[in-house]
Design an enzyme around this catalytic site. Sequence first.
Site, PDB file in Angstrom:
ATOM      1  N   CYS A  76       7.911  59.074 -16.954  1.00 28.11           N
ATOM      2  CA  CYS A  76       9.404  57.896 -17.602  1.00 28.11           C
ATOM      3  C   CYS A  76      10.437  58.053 -16.541  1.00 28.11           C
ATOM      4  O   CYS A  76      10.623  57.877 -16.331  1.00 28.11           O
ATOM      5  CB  CYS A  76       9.589  58.665 -19.122  1.00 28.11           C
ATOM      6  N   HIS A 114      13.716  62.409 -22.592  1.00 28.14           N
ATOM      7  CA  HIS A 114      13.269  60.879 -21.760  1.00 28.14           C
ATOM      8  C   HIS A 114      14.072  59.944 -21.057  1.00 28.14           C
ATOM      9  O   HIS A 114      15.065  60.352 -21.935  1.00 28.14           O
ATOM     10  CB  HIS A 114      12.243  59.959 -22.502  1.00 28.14           C
ATOM     11  N   ASP A 131      12.314  49.821 -21.316  1.00 23.90           N
ATOM     12  CA  ASP A 131      10.917  50.802 -21.016  1.00 23.90           C
ATOM     13  C   ASP A 131       9.926  51.113 -20.419  1.00 23.90           C
ATOM     14  O   ASP A 131       9.011  50.334 -20.949  1.00 23.90           O
ATOM     15  CB  ASP A 131      11.365  51.682 -22.778  1.00 23.90           C
TER      16      ASP A 131
END
Length: 264
Positions: A76, A114, A131
């Site tokens: 991420c 995250h 995302d």
Amino acid sequence: MRFTSDAVGMDVNAYLDRIGVARPGAADAEHLRELHRAHLEAVPFENLGIHLGEPISLDPDDLVDKVVRRRRGGFCYELNGAFALLLEALGYSVARVGARVFRTPDQLGPPFDHLALLVGTADHDGPWLADVGFGRHSTYPLLLGSRTGQDDPGGRFTLADAPDGDVDVFRDGDPQYRIEARPRALTDFAPTCWWQATSPESHFTRAPVCSRLDGDARISISGRTLIRTKGGAREETPLPSDDALRAAYREHFGITLDRLPGGA
């Protein structure tokens, strides 16, 4: 909302070529959707670097080098970190925000667990939650201010208000993560990124994985198994030899490996 920037000089055309998209004519929501899906299809979610002993760097130049020049993926912090740089170079406003992943429906992970992005567009219809670094998630950005269900090829997503101005994200009724509304600098994520890449307690250090969106399906390599999922169907193909595993990485992800990651 205040937006921060970690902008870096880069070859925007090379990045767009990496994801197979022409330069957008405007930094609007329509083109954001196109960029988001294209990134998910071209740039894999992968932790191979961790299992190859490669350093994980959040330096903007290193992010672009890995994703664009080396044609790799990442997890991420790397994927959303690089995507934010591209969006800013194209004229979007981007806030990097921390999120805590739901370990169970009642248990959240630590802060900066995250990295997600809140994106402002030229047509001012956002901000949008973008995302491209959560593995299986929404194919398109989600409207941050909506509190009704948002149907997406990846599922039905709902955003809900949480304490302290945070926002919870649900997929098909299951909690995914809690977004902290405060914008952050990419460097704020460095300590947790280091922990995720090195700790035996991190699920990223347990086994190599590589996955990307493939049209309406998802294709992944987990250990020595090639996995195709579409809808509720799942097909698994063993990769019994080193040559077969290397060939699968090349064919499905464009990744050429001189050596295989540990644990594969």
